[in-house]
Design a protein around this motif. Structure first.
Motif, PDB file in Angstrom:
ATOM      1  N   LYS B 329       0.838  -1.195   0.000  1.00  0.00           N
ATOM      2  CA  LYS B 329       0.000   0.000   0.000  1.00  0.00           C
ATOM      3  C   LYS B 329       0.875   1.249   0.000  1.00  0.00           C
ATOM      4  O   LYS B 329       0.663   2.169  -0.786  1.00  0.00           O
ATOM      5  CB  LYS B 329      -0.893  -0.024   1.237  1.00  0.00           C
ATOM      6  N   THR B 330       1.888   1.264   0.858  1.00  0.00           N
ATOM      7  CA  THR B 330       2.760   2.433   0.947  1.00  0.00           C
ATOM      8  C   THR B 330       3.521   2.636  -0.361  1.00  0.00           C
ATOM      9  O   THR B 330       3.613   3.743  -0.866  1.00  0.00           O
ATOM     10  CB  THR B 330       3.777   2.251   2.092  1.00  0.00           C
ATOM     11  N   GLU B 331       4.042   1.544  -0.907  1.00  0.00           N
ATOM     12  CA  GLU B 331       4.858   1.668  -2.113  1.00  0.00           C
ATOM     13  C   GLU B 331       4.043   1.961  -3.357  1.00  0.00           C
ATOM     14  O   GLU B 331       4.580   2.373  -4.368  1.00  0.00           O
ATOM     15  CB  GLU B 331       5.702   0.411  -2.319  1.00  0.00           C
ATOM     16  N   THR B 332       2.735   1.715  -3.308  1.00  0.00           N
ATOM     17  CA  THR B 332       1.928   1.960  -4.520  1.00  0.00           C
ATOM     18  C   THR B 332       0.992   3.143  -4.318  1.00  0.00           C
ATOM     19  O   THR B 332       0.057   3.315  -5.079  1.00  0.00           O
ATOM     20  CB  THR B 332       1.112   0.718  -4.907  1.00  0.00           C
ATOM     21  N   GLN B 333       1.274   3.955  -3.320  1.00  0.00           N
ATOM     22  CA  GLN B 333       0.402   5.091  -3.023  1.00  0.00           C
ATOM     23  C   GLN B 333       0.098   5.959  -4.238  1.00  0.00           C
ATOM     24  O   GLN B 333      -1.048   6.342  -4.471  1.00  0.00           O
ATOM     25  CB  GLN B 333       1.052   5.960  -1.952  1.00  0.00           C
ATOM     26  N   GLU B 334       1.177   6.251  -5.026  1.00  0.00           N
ATOM     27  CA  GLU B 334       0.984   7.137  -6.177  1.00  0.00           C
ATOM     28  C   GLU B 334       0.108   6.505  -7.243  1.00  0.00           C
ATOM     29  O   GLU B 334      -0.509   7.192  -8.037  1.00  0.00           O
ATOM     30  CB  GLU B 334       2.342   7.498  -6.794  1.00  0.00           C
ATOM     31  N   ILE B 335       0.071   5.190  -7.257  1.00  0.00           N
ATOM     32  CA  ILE B 335      -0.725   4.477  -8.256  1.00  0.00           C
ATOM     33  C   ILE B 335      -2.197   4.448  -7.840  1.00  0.00           C
ATOM     34  O   ILE B 335      -3.069   4.285  -8.666  1.00  0.00           O
ATOM     35  CB  ILE B 335      -0.178   3.035  -8.399  1.00  0.00           C
ATOM     36  N   GLY B 364      -5.180  -2.379 -10.520  1.00  0.00           N
ATOM     37  CA  GLY B 364      -5.921  -1.186 -10.952  1.00  0.00           C
ATOM     38  C   GLY B 364      -5.224   0.124 -10.639  1.00  0.00           C
ATOM     39  O   GLY B 364      -4.016   0.190 -10.528  1.00  0.00           O
ATOM     40  N   GLY B 365      -5.986   1.169 -10.517  1.00  0.00           N
ATOM     41  CA  GLY B 365      -5.430   2.502 -10.313  1.00  0.00           C
ATOM     42  C   GLY B 365      -4.702   2.967 -11.556  1.00  0.00           C
ATOM     43  O   GLY B 365      -5.137   2.698 -12.673  1.00  0.00           O
ATOM     44  N   ASN B 366      -3.539   3.602 -11.370  1.00  0.00           N
ATOM     45  CA  ASN B 366      -2.816   4.140 -12.527  1.00  0.00           C
ATOM     46  C   ASN B 366      -1.823   3.145 -13.109  1.00  0.00           C
ATOM     47  O   ASN B 366      -0.948   3.526 -13.875  1.00  0.00           O
ATOM     48  CB  ASN B 366      -2.057   5.396 -12.127  1.00  0.00           C
ATOM     49  N   LEU B 367      -1.930   1.898 -12.742  1.00  0.00           N
ATOM     50  CA  LEU B 367      -1.025   0.915 -13.332  1.00  0.00           C
ATOM     51  C   LEU B 367      -1.305   0.816 -14.833  1.00  0.00           C
ATOM     52  O   LEU B 367      -2.454   0.930 -15.245  1.00  0.00           O
ATOM     53  CB  LEU B 367      -1.249  -0.458 -12.694  1.00  0.00           C
ATOM     54  N   PRO B 368      -0.233   0.617 -15.643  1.00  0.00           N
ATOM     55  CA  PRO B 368      -0.464   0.565 -17.090  1.00  0.00           C
ATOM     56  C   PRO B 368      -1.386  -0.590 -17.482  1.00  0.00           C
ATOM     57  O   PRO B 368      -1.205  -1.713 -17.007  1.00  0.00           O
ATOM     58  CB  PRO B 368       0.941   0.368 -17.676  1.00  0.00           C
ATOM     59  N   LYS B 369      -2.372  -0.295 -18.320  1.00  0.00           N
ATOM     60  CA  LYS B 369      -3.333  -1.318 -18.725  1.00  0.00           C
ATOM     61  C   LYS B 369      -2.765  -2.220 -19.805  1.00  0.00           C
ATOM     62  O   LYS B 369      -3.181  -3.345 -19.968  1.00  0.00           O
ATOM     63  CB  LYS B 369      -4.621  -0.650 -19.213  1.00  0.00           C
ATOM     64  N   GLU B 370      -1.785  -1.671 -20.564  1.00  0.00           N
ATOM     65  CA  GLU B 370      -1.172  -2.460 -21.623  1.00  0.00           C
ATOM     66  C   GLU B 370       0.069  -3.150 -21.052  1.00  0.00           C
ATOM     67  O   GLU B 370       0.621  -2.697 -20.069  1.00  0.00           O
ATOM     68  CB  GLU B 370      -0.739  -1.554 -22.779  1.00  0.00           C
ATOM     69  N   GLY B 371       0.468  -4.191 -21.716  1.00  0.00           N
ATOM     70  CA  GLY B 371       1.719  -4.827 -21.336  1.00  0.00           C
ATOM     71  C   GLY B 371       1.555  -5.816 -20.210  1.00  0.00           C
ATOM     72  O   GLY B 371       0.555  -5.792 -19.496  1.00  0.00           O
ATOM     73  N   PRO B 372       2.568  -6.715 -20.078  1.00  0.00           N
ATOM     74  CA  PRO B 372       2.457  -7.772 -19.070  1.00  0.00           C
ATOM     75  C   PRO B 372       2.441  -7.204 -17.659  1.00  0.00           C
ATOM     76  O   PRO B 372       2.943  -6.107 -17.415  1.00  0.00           O
ATOM     77  CB  PRO B 372       3.716  -8.610 -19.303  1.00  0.00           C
ATOM     78  N   THR B 417      -1.643 -10.010 -18.979  1.00  0.00           N
ATOM     79  CA  THR B 417      -1.483  -8.601 -19.319  1.00  0.00           C
ATOM     80  C   THR B 417      -2.544  -7.809 -18.565  1.00  0.00           C
ATOM     81  O   THR B 417      -3.667  -8.255 -18.451  1.00  0.00           O
ATOM     82  CB  THR B 417      -1.718  -8.430 -20.832  1.00  0.00           C
ATOM     83  N   GLY B 418      -2.183  -6.656 -18.088  1.00  0.00           N
ATOM     84  CA  GLY B 418      -3.183  -5.823 -17.430  1.00  0.00           C
ATOM     85  C   GLY B 418      -2.604  -5.017 -16.289  1.00  0.00           C
ATOM     86  O   GLY B 418      -1.415  -5.109 -15.996  1.00  0.00           O
ATOM     87  N   PRO B 419      -3.451  -4.205 -15.671  1.00  0.00           N
ATOM     88  CA  PRO B 419      -2.977  -3.294 -14.630  1.00  0.00           C
ATOM     89  C   PRO B 419      -2.786  -3.995 -13.296  1.00  0.00           C
ATOM     90  O   PRO B 419      -3.604  -3.834 -12.390  1.00  0.00           O
ATOM     91  CB  PRO B 419      -4.076  -2.239 -14.545  1.00  0.00           C
ATOM     92  N   ALA B 420      -1.734  -4.797 -13.151  1.00  0.00           N
ATOM     93  CA  ALA B 420      -1.560  -5.521 -11.895  1.00  0.00           C
ATOM     94  C   ALA B 420      -0.084  -5.710 -11.562  1.00  0.00           C
ATOM     95  O   ALA B 420       0.777  -5.699 -12.443  1.00  0.00           O
ATOM     96  CB  ALA B 420      -2.244  -6.873 -11.962  1.00  0.00           C
ATOM     97  N   ILE B 421       0.193  -5.851 -10.279  1.00  0.00           N
ATOM     98  CA  ILE B 421       1.522  -6.239  -9.813  1.00  0.00           C
ATOM     99  C   ILE B 421       1.346  -7.539  -9.023  1.00  0.00           C
ATOM    100  O   ILE B 421       0.477  -7.616  -8.156  1.00  0.00           O
ATOM    101  CB  ILE B 421       2.147  -5.171  -8.887  1.00  0.00           C
TER     102      ILE B 421
END
Lengths: 366, 643
Positions: B329-335, B364-372, B417-421
């Motif tokens: 959560k802390t590391e992905t705050q900006e996302i 989700g959030g601002n993670l890129p929707k394209e790409g692995p 592929t999608g907005p995920a880590i």
């Protein structure tokens, strides 16, 4: 402007409010019923000879969010129309869209939504947009021909206009309201009406003096014709008993222009009898003309092909003429424009093409 | 004649110096190119710093700085607040390769390789010819020691250039400054990624990073507790190799085979030891030092044939779900991700080595929707940055069909592929790496199964979240309809007709026709201790944070008749329950249960409970269930399936 009697319109509008109010009082979920406005639900009306909405109807009820919004918006629009009638104002559809910005929950997200609802309201109340003091953005198109019109100006005086002598080469401009309180067709000495899709062809016929040489009234449709243009053609044709010939490009979109002039448009099928001229005939350019006159062509796009195929299932194109022509065009895979006739010179359309087509159709004698 | 040749040859044979060994093997040691060298150097420095702090039970506060010159020379500075190093030890730790205490112990640790920071010192001196500067302070009142050293590559010993005492403001700690040839331009992103990743799996550490251009990144600490210390354990018979077995036997103090097995290995009691000895056809009184190779071979073979209890898992130090979630959560705050889901498996064993898998998923959030999707791999709290494709974690993720969880994946296989880590952490006493460079985990069936199970569990939680979201949207719409639009319709129609506004209650129950449950979670900063209403109190001894998580649940009966049912709210295991209203009929370590005898139509019941011992965001979504009512009549809670 003559003061029209709006009491009937007001009663009809209040009926909507009453319907909803009574539903609520009787603890029923409020709803409104209206004809389904799609291609599948238009039927030919034998008595009126135009296409009207059929029997299937859609219920909009407050059980769903969309239905509830639609009912709320209908109420707001009805109240707004009541208010306009009261203060003797009118507004354009676009103005109403902007006014709806202040309607809080009931505001529209696009003008298409508000235009559609205005049509819904016509359908529900059996009134016309003009009764609601709503007018379209676009003006009507242009007319040139040997006829005289009395137009009520904004100074409440009648102005007599002869559509050849009193106008320039651009012709007489059809106002958005062409009902009797606004214009009267005084006299007309012509044999037929030619409704033309493109401005370029209209101007060609004007420059070549086709209105005078062939006793024709020329009307410019400006693409898909506005309601007032269709209403004007309808009045001129019925009142002066003139045949209507529609002259367009040779592609599926132009055939829809013809259909809306002749049979009525799907969107406005509730008022087809006011707008459509069932006796209209399609003059050209037909797919057969492309072959017969060896006209320059373009390839049909995928959208064109889709539109042609959709017309094959459109109830308005079910006669032999249209079925044959559409199938021929699909087979050729080509389309053409009115102005492609210039291949044979600027006078070819007025000297050869139109006289040939018109005599073939029995409008003029050779 | 032949003797002369042998002597000639012997003259040519000499000891290979450490430097030569390093030069020839630098790719395996992580210094293969200038980019890798940069990251490896930072990594060794930071690992060392973290270990030093943890060994001394100090919350790590680590400072990393890189200075970059145009000629490709980088100065790497790593500073910690650890216990410091006494003067005599400094040359050993920084000036000798393959020196350390970790190499022999069986427990979860970062290092394992023992190549460590001295390799960086050597790389630095080989590429720049410069010495390494070490400042260390062990006590507040003592001065710090500053040492400049290089490695004497013939002797594998430090060569001290000078040493002195200086004043250092820091209470205690160590600072290392090494000059190396490295490619900062290319390595920049990796260094940042490495430090960020390190911070995710080390939530108890605070890392400050200063880039050459002066940009400062701070990876804040999200946990105030040190990880549980990993206990050292004895080898388990399943994991021991023949050579090791013989070596242990050489060094043991036990004089008899059965006591040898019991004292030198884990999970070996009387019964198991005797069973092994009997099956191997050996004498239990034989002295292990006297055993032949064949006897060892028989013993080793029998280990695999006897059922031996799994080793104790105290030697592992997993991060824990709550902390993983908090770090992510802390590391992905900006996302500002839509959700973060974690899942953790119980400890398991591969060839006698305990291991445990923990995974997390950010969506989700601002993670890129394209790409692995981005895959973050960790082993024993160390980020694995290279060879993603060869890693068991990647293979496990690729083998799951992610298509119905909002991700794209051709044919339901491969990296989605999608907005995920995707994040996976494996703790083990023995991480089976694919190669010496320790960048990918080898294909071990037991571990892969556990990683898959963990991610499947995550996927189920994702599915649940998606379902909840969909039903929430629908609920929100209906609520809008009855609370805003319908009253507006009534008002407008009444206004147009100049009549009084009609009552809407009966129509509202008709339109809704459900029991409607809506909840919200709030946080309150308080200084008071929570009032306890629990029956059984498991998490009571946990330290209390001064944040109270307040959950408010509104239950409205929009049905046309009275409703009677039970409501359950799931609570996290590590939370302490505070005030609960109305009075519940049961509280356990993982749920609170209420019973509603009769809620009349159009009536509302307010339910609330408080949780302490959690941080803001640890509990951000209620998990509600109902019982004794048709779940189709309920919006906002699922069917209770039992404890």
């Amino acid at each position: 402007m003559v003061n029209k009697d709006y009491s009937q319109v007001l009663t009809k509008i209040d009926m909507i409010a009453e319907k909803i109010y009574n539903d609520l009082q009787e603890t029923k979920i409020p709803y409104l019923n209206l004809p389904t406005r799609t291609k599948a639900n238009i039927k030919f009306d034998d008595k009126l000879s135009v296409w009207k909405y059929g029997k299937s109807s859609t219920e909009r009820n407050a059980k769903s969010l969309d239905g509830a919004y639609m009912i709320l918006r209908t109420m707001y629009m009805a109240d707004f129309i009541k208010e306009m009638i009261k203060v003797k104002k009118s507004s354009t559809l676009r103005e109403m869209y902007y006014i709806s910005e202040g309607w809080d929950l009931a505001k529209f997200h696009s003008q298409d939504e508000s235009n559609l609802l205005a049509e819904d309201l016509e359908v529900i109340t059996n009134c016309m947009r003009e009764d609601f003091k709503l007018r379209p953005e676009e003006d009507g198109a242009r007319v040139i021909g040997n006829l005289t019109i009395d137009e009520m100006t904004r100074n409440n005086t009648k102005k007599k206009i002869h559509c050849q002598d009193d106008v320039g080469d651009a012709g007489y401009s059809i106002p958005y309201n062409v009902e009797k309180d606004k214009i009267t067709i005084k006299s007309c000495d012509a044999d037929f009406i030619v409704a033309i899709e493109t401005g370029g062809m209209f101007d060609r016929l004007v420059e070549n003096g086709f209105d005078k040489s062939n006793r024709a009234v020329l009307v410019h449709l400006k693409g898909q014709p506005a309601r007032s243009t269709r209403r004007f053609i309808k009045r001129l044709s019925t009142e002066k008993k003139l045949p209507v010939l529609v002259f367009t490009d040779c592609d599926p979109w132009s055939y829809r222009i013809f259909a809306s002039v002749a049979y009525g448009a799907i969107k406005t099928a509730h008022i087809s009898e006011y707008l459509a001229t069932p006796s209209s005939q399609y003059l050209g350019v037909t797919p057969s003309d492309i072959e017969n006159y060896e006209l320059p062509t373009d390839t049909l796009t995928t959208e064109d092909i889709g539109a042609l195929k959709s017309e094959l299932t459109d109830p308005r194109f079910q006669d032999n003429f249209w079925k044959g022509e559409i199938k021929l065009q699909l087979k050729m895979g080509r389309k053409s424009e009115q102005q492609a006739l210039a291949k044979y010179g600027l006078d070819y359309v007025t000297d050869t093409y139109l006289p040939e087509k018109l005599s073939e159709m029995g409008i003029i004698k050779k | 004649m032949s003797q002369i040749i042998a002597e000639e040859l012997a003259k040519k044979q000499k000891e290979i110096s450490v430097a030569e060994f390093f030069e020839r093997n630098k790719h395996i040691l992580g210094f293969g190119n200038r980019t890798r060298a940069l990251i490896t150097s930072v990594k060794e420095g930071v690992d060392n710093a973290l270990d030093a702090c943890e060994d001394a039970s100090i919350l790590p506060d680590i400072y990393v700085e890189i200075k970059n010159h145009d000629d490709g020379e980088c100065i790497i500075i790593v500073e910690d607040n650890g216990p410091g190093i006494i003067k005599q030890q400094i040359p050993h730790i920084f000036g000798r390769l393959l020196y350390g205490s970790r190499f022999h112990a069986i427990r979860q640790s970062r290092g394992q390789q023992g190549i460590g920071i001295s390799a960086v010192v050597l790389y630095g001196q080989l590429t720049t010819g410069k010495h390494t500067k070490i400042i260390s302070k062990i006590e507040q009142d003592r001065p710090a020691i500053i040492t400049n050293l290089v490695i004497d590559t013939n002797k594998n010993r430090a060569e001290i250039i000078n040493t002195d005492t200086i004043h250092w403001d820091k209470q205690n700690g160590t600072r290392v400054e090494v000059s190396i040839i490295a490619d900062f331009k290319r390595g920049k992103k990796y260094v940042y990624d490495y430090l960020q990743s390190t911070s995710i799996v080390n939530p108890h550490a605070r890392i400050t990073y200063k880039e050459p251009d002066g940009t400062i990144h701070i990876f804040e600490r999200t946990a105030e507790q040190l990880p549980q210390k990993a206990e050292e354990i004895k080898p388990h018979p399943y994991g021991v190799e023949l050579g090791t077995l013989i070596k242990i036997a050489k060094n043991t103090k036990a004089r008899q085979l059965n006591s040898f097995l019991k004292t030198e290995f884990s999970s070996m009691g009387d019964r198991t030891s005797n069973a092994v000895i009997e099956k191997a056809g050996l004498d239990k009184n034989i002295n292990p030092k006297d055993m032949t190779r064949d006897q060892f071979l028989a013993l080793h073979k029998t280990f695999k044939e006897i059922k031996i209890m799994a080793p104790s898992t105290d030697c592992l130090s997993p991060i824990g779900e709550t902390l993983i979630k908090r770090s992510l959560k802390t590391e992905t705050q900006e996302i500002s991700p839509e959700f973060i889901i974690t899942s953790s498996r119980p400890p398991s064993v591969h060839s006698g080595n305990p291991f445990q898998v923990e995974v997390g998923l950010v969506y989700g959030g601002n993670l890129p929707k394209e790409g692995p999707v981005k895959i973050l791999r960790f082993a024993n709290r160390i980020p694995l940055l290279y060879q993603q494709g060869d890693c068991l974690i990647t293979q496990a993720i690729s083998s799951i069909d992610w298509r119905r969880y909002g991700l794209t994946q051709p044919a339901g296989k491969g990296i989605p592929t999608g907005p995920a880590i995707f994040m996976a952490h494996i703790s083990s006493t023995q991480i089976p790496y694919t190669s010496e460079s320790k960048e990918a985990i080898a294909d071990v069936e037991e571990i892969e199964d556990e990683v898959k199970l963990a991610f499947r569990e995550c996927a189920r939680k994702v599915q649940k979240h998606i379902n909840k979201k969909v039903s929430r949207v629908k609920t929100r719409e209906k609520f809008d309809l009855i609370t805003r639009i319908l009253p507006e319709i009534a008002k407008k129609s009444a206004h147009m007709l100049d009549k009084p506004v009609p009552s809407l209650d009966p129509i509202i129950t008709k339109i809704m026709d459900v029991v409607w449950i809506e909840d919200v979670v709030e946080y309150e900063k308080v200084n008071r201790k929570p009032v306890q209403t629990t029956l059984a109190q498991e998490g009571a001894e946990k330290p209390r944070e001064n944040v109270i998580t307040k959950s408010k649940i509104m239950v409205v009966n929009y049905k046309r008749n009275s409703q009677k049912f039970n409501l359950y709210a799931i609570i996290p295991k590590d939370a302490v329950v505070g005030t609960v209203t109305p009075k519940p009929i049961k509280i356990t370590s993982n749920y609170i249960k209420w019973s509603f005898d009769s809620i009349p139509p159009a009536e509302k019941v307010d339910v609330s409970f408080e949780l302490a011992g959690l941080e803001k965001g640890d509990f951000d979504e209620n998990d509600l269930y109902v019982e004794n009512i048709n779940p189709a009549y309920v919006i906002g809670a699922d069917k209770w399936e039992g404890d």
